[in-house]
Scaffold this motif. Structure first.
Motif, PDB file in Angstrom:
ATOM      1  N   LEU A  30       0.839  -1.195   0.000  1.00 39.47           N
ATOM      2  CA  LEU A  30       0.000   0.000   0.000  1.00 39.47           C
ATOM      3  C   LEU A  30       0.876   1.248   0.000  1.00 39.47           C
ATOM      4  N   PHE A  31       0.660   2.104  -0.989  1.00 41.37           N
ATOM      5  CA  PHE A  31       1.380   3.366  -1.092  1.00 41.37           C
ATOM      6  C   PHE A  31       0.469   4.582  -0.923  1.00 41.37           C
ATOM      7  N   ALA A  32      -0.834   4.400  -1.024  1.00 44.76           N
ATOM      8  CA  ALA A  32      -1.761   5.523  -0.924  1.00 44.76           C
ATOM      9  C   ALA A  32      -1.928   5.939   0.535  1.00 44.76           C
ATOM     10  N   PRO A  33      -1.768   7.219   0.852  1.00 51.24           N
ATOM     11  CA  PRO A  33      -1.943   7.651   2.244  1.00 51.24           C
ATOM     12  C   PRO A  33      -3.353   7.387   2.765  1.00 51.24           C
ATOM     13  N   GLU A  34      -4.339   7.432   1.852  1.00 46.95           N
ATOM     14  CA  GLU A  34      -5.712   7.141   2.267  1.00 46.95           C
ATOM     15  C   GLU A  34      -5.851   5.706   2.759  1.00 46.95           C
ATOM     16  N   SER A  35      -5.144   4.784   2.120  1.00 46.59           N
ATOM     17  CA  SER A  35      -5.177   3.387   2.541  1.00 46.59           C
ATOM     18  C   SER A  35      -4.523   3.218   3.910  1.00 46.59           C
ATOM     19  N   HIS A  36      -3.390   3.891   4.117  1.00 52.26           N
ATOM     20  CA  HIS A  36      -2.699   3.827   5.400  1.00 52.26           C
ATOM     21  C   HIS A  36      -3.602   4.344   6.523  1.00 52.26           C
ATOM     22  N   PHE A  37      -4.242   5.473   6.262  1.00 55.14           N
ATOM     23  CA  PHE A  37      -5.105   6.098   7.272  1.00 55.14           C
ATOM     24  C   PHE A  37      -6.297   5.204   7.581  1.00 55.14           C
ATOM     25  N   TRP A  38      -6.939   4.689   6.543  1.00 53.70           N
ATOM     26  CA  TRP A  38      -8.143   3.875   6.727  1.00 53.70           C
ATOM     27  C   TRP A  38      -7.819   2.589   7.478  1.00 53.70           C
ATOM     28  N   LEU A  39      -6.689   2.000   7.179  1.00 52.84           N
ATOM     29  CA  LEU A  39      -6.374   0.688   7.741  1.00 52.84           C
ATOM     30  C   LEU A  39      -5.812   0.771   9.154  1.00 52.84           C
ATOM     31  N   THR A  40      -5.026   1.818   9.441  1.00 53.15           N
ATOM     32  CA  THR A  40      -4.347   1.882  10.740  1.00 53.15           C
ATOM     33  C   THR A  40      -4.466   3.230  11.445  1.00 53.15           C
ATOM     34  N   GLY A  41      -4.976   4.253  10.777  1.00 51.41           N
ATOM     35  CA  GLY A  41      -5.008   5.594  11.348  1.00 51.41           C
ATOM     36  C   GLY A  41      -3.765   6.412  11.065  1.00 51.41           C
ATOM     37  N   TYR A  42      -2.766   5.825  10.434  1.00 52.43           N
ATOM     38  CA  TYR A  42      -1.498   6.521  10.166  1.00 52.43           C
ATOM     39  C   TYR A  42      -1.756   7.782   9.352  1.00 52.43           C
ATOM     40  N   ASP A  43      -1.347   8.928   9.901  1.00 48.50           N
ATOM     41  CA  ASP A  43      -1.743  10.235   9.371  1.00 48.50           C
ATOM     42  C   ASP A  43      -0.497  11.098   9.191  1.00 48.50           C
ATOM     43  N   THR A  44      -0.088  11.323   7.942  1.00 53.77           N
ATOM     44  CA  THR A  44       1.123  12.081   7.664  1.00 53.77           C
ATOM     45  C   THR A  44       1.139  12.555   6.223  1.00 53.77           C
ATOM     46  N   PHE A  45       1.919  13.618   5.954  1.00 56.74           N
ATOM     47  CA  PHE A  45       2.197  13.942   4.551  1.00 56.74           C
ATOM     48  C   PHE A  45       3.543  13.365   4.124  1.00 56.74           C
ATOM     49  N   GLY A  46       4.058  12.436   4.934  1.00 58.64           N
ATOM     50  CA  GLY A  46       5.316  11.779   4.598  1.00 58.64           C
ATOM     51  C   GLY A  46       5.239  10.901   3.366  1.00 58.64           C
ATOM     52  N   PHE A  47       4.039  10.716   2.821  1.00 60.32           N
ATOM     53  CA  PHE A  47       3.912   9.936   1.584  1.00 60.32           C
ATOM     54  C   PHE A  47       4.607  10.627   0.414  1.00 60.32           C
ATOM     55  N   ALA A  48       4.976  11.893   0.586  1.00 56.03           N
ATOM     56  CA  ALA A  48       5.719  12.594  -0.458  1.00 56.03           C
ATOM     57  C   ALA A  48       7.095  11.962  -0.667  1.00 56.03           C
ATOM     58  N   MET A  49       7.567  11.248   0.355  1.00 51.38           N
ATOM     59  CA  MET A  49       8.807  10.488   0.245  1.00 51.38           C
ATOM     60  C   MET A  49       8.440   9.008   0.049  1.00 51.38           C
ATOM     61  N   PHE A  50       9.435   8.139  -0.003  1.00 49.41           N
ATOM     62  CA  PHE A  50       9.159   6.720  -0.193  1.00 49.41           C
ATOM     63  C   PHE A  50       8.668   6.118   1.117  1.00 49.41           C
ATOM     64  N   GLN A  51       7.474   5.551   1.083  1.00 49.15           N
ATOM     65  CA  GLN A  51       7.010   4.749   2.201  1.00 49.15           C
ATOM     66  C   GLN A  51       6.011   3.724   1.686  1.00 49.15           C
ATOM     67  N   CYS A  52       5.936   2.594   2.371  1.00 46.62           N
ATOM     68  CA  CYS A  52       5.073   1.506   1.924  1.00 46.62           C
ATOM     69  C   CYS A  52       4.563   0.748   3.138  1.00 46.62           C
ATOM     70  N   MET A  53       3.290   0.414   3.114  1.00 46.45           N
ATOM     71  CA  MET A  53       2.711  -0.453   4.127  1.00 46.45           C
ATOM     72  C   MET A  53       2.488  -1.818   3.494  1.00 46.45           C
ATOM     73  N   VAL A  54       3.068  -2.841   4.102  1.00 46.28           N
ATOM     74  CA  VAL A  54       2.951  -4.205   3.603  1.00 46.28           C
ATOM     75  C   VAL A  54       1.890  -4.920   4.426  1.00 46.28           C
ATOM     76  N   VAL A  55       0.858  -5.385   3.742  1.00 45.06           N
ATOM     77  CA  VAL A  55      -0.239  -6.078   4.423  1.00 45.06           C
ATOM     78  C   VAL A  55      -0.321  -7.499   3.880  1.00 45.06           C
ATOM     79  N   PRO A  56       0.066  -8.496   4.661  1.00 49.28           N
ATOM     80  CA  PRO A  56      -0.058  -9.885   4.204  1.00 49.28           C
ATOM     81  C   PRO A  56      -1.513 -10.342   4.260  1.00 49.28           C
ATOM     82  N   ALA A  57      -1.806 -11.428   3.573  1.00 46.12           N
ATOM     83  CA  ALA A  57      -3.172 -11.956   3.569  1.00 46.12           C
ATOM     84  C   ALA A  57      -3.596 -12.422   4.958  1.00 46.12           C
ATOM     85  N   SER A  58      -2.632 -12.705   5.799  1.00 45.61           N
ATOM     86  CA  SER A  58      -2.898 -12.987   7.206  1.00 45.61           C
ATOM     87  C   SER A  58      -1.727 -12.448   8.011  1.00 45.61           C
ATOM     88  N   GLY A  59      -2.025 -11.983   9.211  1.00 47.13           N
ATOM     89  CA  GLY A  59      -0.973 -11.379  10.013  1.00 47.13           C
ATOM     90  C   GLY A  59      -1.091  -9.872  10.045  1.00 47.13           C
TER      91      GLY A  59
END
Length: 384
Positions: A30-59
């Motif tokens: 996940l690279f979209a800040p909206e996805s990060h916020f919706w899934l975990t609440g993570y709230d930042t404009f740091g998406f302007a740099m490289f960041q990624c949330m990895v969500v496995p099918a379980s875990g």
């Protein structure tokens, strides 16, 4: 700083992982800040740099980001410290190489991973880094819609935030109307509108408030430079209250002085189109029906030359550079509307021949039997 309960975040993660498995994926990047916020609440404009949330099918989800967002993630998200991974700024660093190591640590090497590419959270440059680094490591499949489709259907708390955002939008309009008159300065009007949102506990919106008078009233984009209103003038405003990142946009064209007959005709058509669109919104109906309703009204008023090719879009917790959320009302859109969707309806008329504009819009909630307006502001023609 979480805006939702842990139980709601747990439900979202379960929905996301069900969707991941249903798409025959082993995980998603996940690279979209909206996805990060919706899934975990993570709230930042740091998406302007490289960041990624990895969500496995379980875990549990894991976040790869930079040092400035370590405390940001700890304070605004559900992620435990051990699930937040930092890549270091240093000459020659390739953050995608760090992503490869994280994917390996999570047992996802050799697996099929979805990834979000239709987002400002992943530039072409960074996307090429990811694609190159993961070649032979994992199979990437386009999955930009996976979380977006889940985010469309709002929970009760999300709807409450949209309602509050709509109240702030109305407050902003009231603040504008209180000072809009001949001789008023556009900068003062913008300051009053934005100030009303901040005083009400709101946030910056996903893009700039749009203001344009005279010829600029025909524009639906922000442009720099302020002017003073003439004794006889027109001014288009498009803005949105934002609360906990949730939006409820509005749009109005104000007449400074007295409206002429053409402006009155355009206003009547815009309001009729807005009401026709509301009548076309119901659960299970395709979004294209709403666009068709808008087009029929404007075409019947001989204004087809002045209308646009879309008449609204989704509202949500959305990040800059623009508050437009998926999906959009356009001709032939087959996507069905669901109860709990929130949309911004904009009836935009910009007549290059007469040099007149009339733009009218507000946000609505899809209910089990139709639609509910979120705005309390009347639809009467406004003369200042």
């Amino acid at each position: 700083m979480l805006h939702f309960t842990q139980a709601e975040f747990d439900t979202r993660l379960a929905r996301a992982q069900t969707a991941i498995s249903s798409a025959s994926l082993d995980g998603i990047l996940l690279f979209a800040p909206e996805s990060h916020f919706w899934l975990t609440g993570y709230d930042t404009f740091g998406f302007a740099m490289f960041q990624c949330m990895v969500v496995p099918a379980s875990g549990d989800p894991h976040l790869l980001t930079r040092a400035p967002d370590l405390l940001q993630a700890q304070q605004t998200s559900t992620l435990p410290r051990q699930n937040i991974h930092i890549w270091k700024d240093i000459e020659g660093v390739n953050p995608a190489a760090h992503l490869v190591r994280l994917i390996s640590d999570l047992g996802l090497s050799g697996k099929t991973l979805g990834w979000e590419t239709r987002t400002v959270g992943l530039t072409t440059w960074n996307g090429d880094l990811v694609r190159t680094a993961l070649k032979g490591i994992a199979t990437l499949e386009e999955a930009s819609d996976l979380i977006s489709l889940l985010r469309r259907d709002k929970s009760e708390q999300e709807i409450a935030y949209h309602v509050r955002a709509a109240e702030l939008s109305d407050d902003a309009l009231d603040a504008a109307l209180a000072i809009t008159q001949a001789g008023a300065f556009e900068g003062d009007i913008l300051a009053a509108m934005q100030g009303a949102v901040f005083k009400g506990g709101g946030d910056y919106a996903g893009n700039e408030f749009i203001i344009g008078s005279g010829e600029a009233a025909l524009l639906c984009r922000y442009q720099s430079g302020r002017r003073t209103l003439d004794a006889q003038n027109q001014m288009t405003l498009e803005w949105s209250g934002a609360y906990a990142r949730y939006h409820a946009a509005m749009m109005r064209t104000l007449v400074i002085g007295r409206a002429n007959d053409v402006q009155k005709k355009m206003h009547a058509a815009a309001v009729a189109a807005l009401q026709a669109c509301e009548d076309a919104i119901r659960p299970g109906a395709p979004m294209g029906d709403v666009f068709d309703a808008h087009a029929r009204v404007f075409d019947a008023h001989d204004l087809s030359h002045a209308r646009l090719n879309a008449c609204g879009y989704g509202m949500g917790a959305i990040y800059n550079p623009i508050w437009v959320d998926f999906p959009m009302f356009y001709e032939g859109n087959p996507l069905v509307m669901n109860e709990g969707n929130v949309f911004f309806l904009h009836m935009i008329l910009m007549d290059a021949d007469t040099r007149l504009a009339m733009c009218w819009g507000h946000s609505v909630l899809v209910t089990n039997d139709g639609v509910k307006r979120l705005s309390r502001s009347p639809l009467d023609l406004i003369e200042c």
